[in-house]
Design a protein around this motif. Structure first.
Motif, PDB file in Angstrom:
ATOM      1  N   PRO A 238      11.195 -26.022 -27.480  1.00  0.00           N
ATOM      2  CA  PRO A 238      10.945 -27.211 -26.613  1.00  0.00           C
ATOM      3  C   PRO A 238      11.043 -28.390 -27.605  1.00  0.00           C
ATOM      4  O   PRO A 238      10.952 -28.571 -28.515  1.00  0.00           O
ATOM      5  N   GLU A 239      11.311 -29.623 -26.762  1.00  0.00           N
ATOM      6  CA  GLU A 239      11.522 -30.997 -27.381  1.00  0.00           C
ATOM      7  C   GLU A 239      10.215 -31.225 -28.208  1.00  0.00           C
ATOM      8  O   GLU A 239       9.081 -30.987 -27.918  1.00  0.00           O
ATOM      9  N   GLY A 240      10.308 -31.812 -29.286  1.00  0.00           N
ATOM     10  CA  GLY A 240       9.198 -32.109 -30.162  1.00  0.00           C
ATOM     11  C   GLY A 240       8.566 -31.032 -31.017  1.00  0.00           C
ATOM     12  O   GLY A 240       7.761 -31.498 -31.889  1.00  0.00           O
ATOM     13  N   MET A 241       8.865 -29.924 -30.547  1.00  0.00           N
ATOM     14  CA  MET A 241       8.354 -28.909 -31.557  1.00  0.00           C
ATOM     15  C   MET A 241       9.280 -28.507 -32.422  1.00  0.00           C
ATOM     16  O   MET A 241      10.409 -28.304 -32.450  1.00  0.00           O
ATOM     17  N   ASN A 242       8.635 -28.539 -33.750  1.00  0.00           N
ATOM     18  CA  ASN A 242       9.602 -27.931 -34.830  1.00  0.00           C
ATOM     19  C   ASN A 242       8.933 -27.010 -35.838  1.00  0.00           C
ATOM     20  O   ASN A 242       7.563 -27.032 -36.143  1.00  0.00           O
ATOM     21  N   ILE A 243       9.605 -25.968 -36.254  1.00  0.00           N
ATOM     22  CA  ILE A 243       8.977 -25.009 -37.301  1.00  0.00           C
ATOM     23  C   ILE A 243       9.789 -25.290 -38.282  1.00  0.00           C
ATOM     24  O   ILE A 243      11.075 -25.425 -38.546  1.00  0.00           O
ATOM     25  N   ASP A 244       8.710 -25.490 -39.582  1.00  0.00           N
ATOM     26  CA  ASP A 244       9.290 -25.693 -40.888  1.00  0.00           C
ATOM     27  C   ASP A 244      10.596 -24.971 -41.185  1.00  0.00           C
ATOM     28  O   ASP A 244      10.625 -23.616 -40.912  1.00  0.00           O
ATOM     29  N   LYS A 245      11.485 -25.163 -41.965  1.00  0.00           N
ATOM     30  CA  LYS A 245      12.820 -24.636 -42.307  1.00  0.00           C
ATOM     31  C   LYS A 245      12.393 -23.427 -43.080  1.00  0.00           C
ATOM     32  O   LYS A 245      13.052 -22.355 -42.873  1.00  0.00           O
ATOM     33  N   LEU A 246      11.679 -23.387 -44.023  1.00  0.00           N
ATOM     34  CA  LEU A 246      11.299 -22.174 -44.966  1.00  0.00           C
ATOM     35  C   LEU A 246      10.607 -21.135 -44.071  1.00  0.00           C
ATOM     36  O   LEU A 246      11.168 -19.905 -44.275  1.00  0.00           O
ATOM     37  N   LEU A 247       9.911 -21.362 -43.096  1.00  0.00           N
ATOM     38  CA  LEU A 247       9.415 -20.439 -42.468  1.00  0.00           C
ATOM     39  C   LEU A 247      10.498 -19.741 -41.539  1.00  0.00           C
ATOM     40  O   LEU A 247      10.409 -18.630 -41.371  1.00  0.00           O
TER      41      LEU A 247
END
Lengths: 381, 264
Positions: A238-247
């Protein structure tokens, strides 16, 4: 079963046994039997011996005798690598490692904070050592792992306890490799056991789900999974949610390793005779008691060699995260020689990085051999 | 525990006809795919009764006793064990398996556990017995089957006969009301058969309800209250050992007995 030793007289009261002649036992006999048993084997031994000595001497010359261990640095902080270039490859320029080792080990992590990733690496090694000791194989491992991994998170990120905050984009080098490999295998292994059990389940939905997972993940290269994790996956959030690239890369590795390990575990499950399941059932053990006490202990012992093989493979496969721009040990090594003054000294850097991988993989391999021998004591007569 | 012997060397029957039957099979039918392996099997076993089941291979005798603790499921008919009907209900299944011990042809000891651990596993995990009590109990039964000194060894270090005696002790540690034996001596070398049969004779003397699938006619004559002869999935004849072995009524049993006797 019999206990005939060299000094025992023969059964029928004949002459006592003599010790074997020197040509039949001991090092001389070994050399004769294995190296010089005929003219052909003698010739092969001599030719190979010559080649081995040449190669070893060449390597010693390159790595030690002609090697340059440090170079002067001028006022602007640029290394003067003239001496190294004049060797024209006849000697190793270990100066690149001396100069750049901190960048290779810790990437772009703030230089004055390098003690933090260094401590993280030590914590990982300590965690491996503790986990490998069988006296710790009980509930105590859970708080030990939870505590160590929390400490590692605090050290790497900072932002608390007076440690300056370091964003994940600046992490790099050996800690990244160890984080990806340790979390990857620590989660993938239990996942693989569940999937392997699920694939043999009597419940059609669970079985279908596990088959689908294994076949889908195994059918796709790890690189494409990593791309998906880094490029496609954020589109579904969803918009605005971001999960760390490493994760995200970590999750891709866990899923991938889980599928492979599941097949190894399943092979172990299949190696058990049906009677073991029936005996456990007949005693009234529940499914999880049967699985945990009878089936898995036997199945996992059987598959220690392929299991460790897969572990070692994945430890090295973590280096593929370079394609989505994560700075693991190998990428950091590669980046270290981008600087003009150090260009052309790739061999030394790769030997150094390779040596680090080798230490970890060889330790895993050696440990598994010991574990195998110890856990399979019951097979000895 | 001295077994009361009557004049023919037969252990006195402990069957209790006053109590409700330990096992009831009522018109049990079973198919493996299209193959009809149990056909209208009727059998009642009284508490304390000892039944020997014999018959040619493929006659369904193993399948029948494996249905009694639901290692196999039957498709038609009723099976009651200790008054509980076998069904898909897991709780009744657990209750039944706790009361029924089983000894297999291929021993099926757990190779990664010591002899003692093999014996204490189910009492600890299923009966929730404290470890120390379970070990005492296990040593008691290992002593009864005359191998207490092997307690710390692994199954692979024991002979076949010793392993089968451990398997019997392991089943007894659950204090079952009923013991099932599925060809317990068929995988053994001849010189080891006797030690296992002796253990089973000893057990018969304690009044245990037993169903034994075996071809050991001497054992059947000595301990069986009744012998059941099965052929092609059917119970063909039932009677005392004397009736079945000395006075067979059907041609199928006569042929089977002549083959068995020729084989011995």
């Amino acid at each position: 079963m019999s206990d005939i030793t060299a000094s025992t007289p023969t059964l029928h009261g004949g002459s006592p046994a003599r010790s074997a002649p020197i040509t039949a036992v001991g090092p001389i006999a070994w050399v004769r039997a294995n190296l010089f048993s005929g003219w052909l084997s003698t010739a092969v031994t001599l030719v190979l011996g010559y080649l081995i000595v040449r190669a070893v001497m060449g390597f010693v010359d390159w790595a030690f005798v002609n090697a340059i261990w440090s170079v002067p640095v001028n006022g602007n902080g640029v290394a003067q690598t003239q001496a190294c270039r004049e060797l024209h490859g006849t000697g190793a320029c270990w100066a690149v490692v001396t100069e750049k080792h901190r960048f290779m080990l810790f990437g772009t992590y703030p230089f004055e904070q390098h003690w933090r990733p260094a401590l993280v690496c030590l914590l990982f090694v300590a965690l491996y050592i503790v986990s490998s000791m069988r006296s710790f194989w009980n509930w105590r491992l859970i708080p030990i792992w939870a505590g160590t991994l929390t400490a590692i998170g605090i050290l790497m990120w900072g932002g608390v306890l007076g440690l300056p905050y370091v964003p994940q984009e600046r992490w790099g080098g050996l800690p990244i490799t160890l984080i990806l490999a340790t979390f990857g295998l620590a989660f993938a292994f239990p996942l693989s056991i569940l999937v392997a059990l699920g694939r043999r389940s009597n419940l059609p939905a669970i079985k279908a789900l596990c088959v689908l997972y294994v076949e889908l993940i195994r059918g796709v290269p790890l690189i494409s999974l990593l791309f998906m994790a880094s490029v496609m996956f954020p589109l579904f959030l969803p918009e605005g949610m971001n999960i760390d690239k490493l994760l995200r890369a970590q999750i891709a590795i866990i899923l991938f390793a889980g599928a492979y390990l599941a097949e190894v575990v399943r092979a172990g499950l299949q190696s058990l005779p049906k009677g073991q399941y029936e005996a456990a059932d007949a005693m009234g053990l529940s499914y999880w008691q049967k699985t945990g006490l009878i089936i898995l202990p036997q199945a996992l012992r059987t598959v220690i060699p392929p299991l460790v093989n897969t572990f070692i493979g994945f430890f090295k496969d973590t280096s593929l995260v370079l394609i989505i721009g994560i700075f693991d040990l190998l990428t950091a090594g590669k980046t270290a020689i981008v600087e003009p003054s150090w260009q052309g000294f790739g061999v030394e850097v790769y030997v150094f990085v390779g040596l680090i991988y080798l230490v970890f993989c060889f330790a895993m391999s050696k440990y598994s051999q010991g574990l195998e021998a110890e856990l399979n004591r019951h097979r000895r007569r | 525990m001295s077994a009361a012997l009557d004049t023919q060397g037969h252990i006195a029957s402990a069957a209790r006809t006053d109590a409700p039957p330990a096992i009831v099979l009522d018109k049990v039918n079973k198919w493996f795919g299209a193959l009809h392996v149990l056909r209208d099997v009727d059998l009642q076993v009284a508490l304390g009764e000892r039944v020997v089941v014999c018959g040619p291979s493929g006659s369904g005798k193993s399948t029948m006793i494996r249905c009694i603790n639901r290692l196999e499921t039957h498709q038609e008919g009723k099976i009651l064990v200790d008054g509980i009907e076998l069904s898909d209900d897991l709780r009744s299944l657990d209750a039944i398996r706790r009361e029924v011990g089983m000894v297999f042809q291929s021993f099926n000891l757990f190779p990664h556990l010591t002899i003692l651990e093999n014996c204490t596993l189910a009492p600890i995990w299923v009966r929730k017995m404290p470890k120390k009590d379970a070990e005492e109990l296990a040593m008691e039964y290992l002593t009864r089957v005359r191998i207490p000194e092997q307690a710390k060894k692994y199954p692979g270090q024991l002979s076949g006969g010793q392993q089968q005696r451990v398997a019997i002790a392991r089943a007894l540690c659950m204090k079952p009301k009923i013991m099932l034996f599925d060809e317990p001596t068929s995988a053994l070398d001849p010189e080891m058969i006797k030690e296992v049969l002796d253990t089973m004779v000893m057990l018969a003397g304690t009044g245990m309800t037993m169903i034994v699938v075996t071809h050991e006619m001497g054992f059947a004559r000595q301990v069986a209250d009744r012998v059941v002869f099965m052929d092609r999935g059917e119970v063909v004849e039932v009677g005392t050992p004397e009736q079945v072995f000395n006075d067979p009524k059907t041609d199928r049993l006569k042929m089977f007995l002549s083959q068995i006797l020729r084989g011995h």
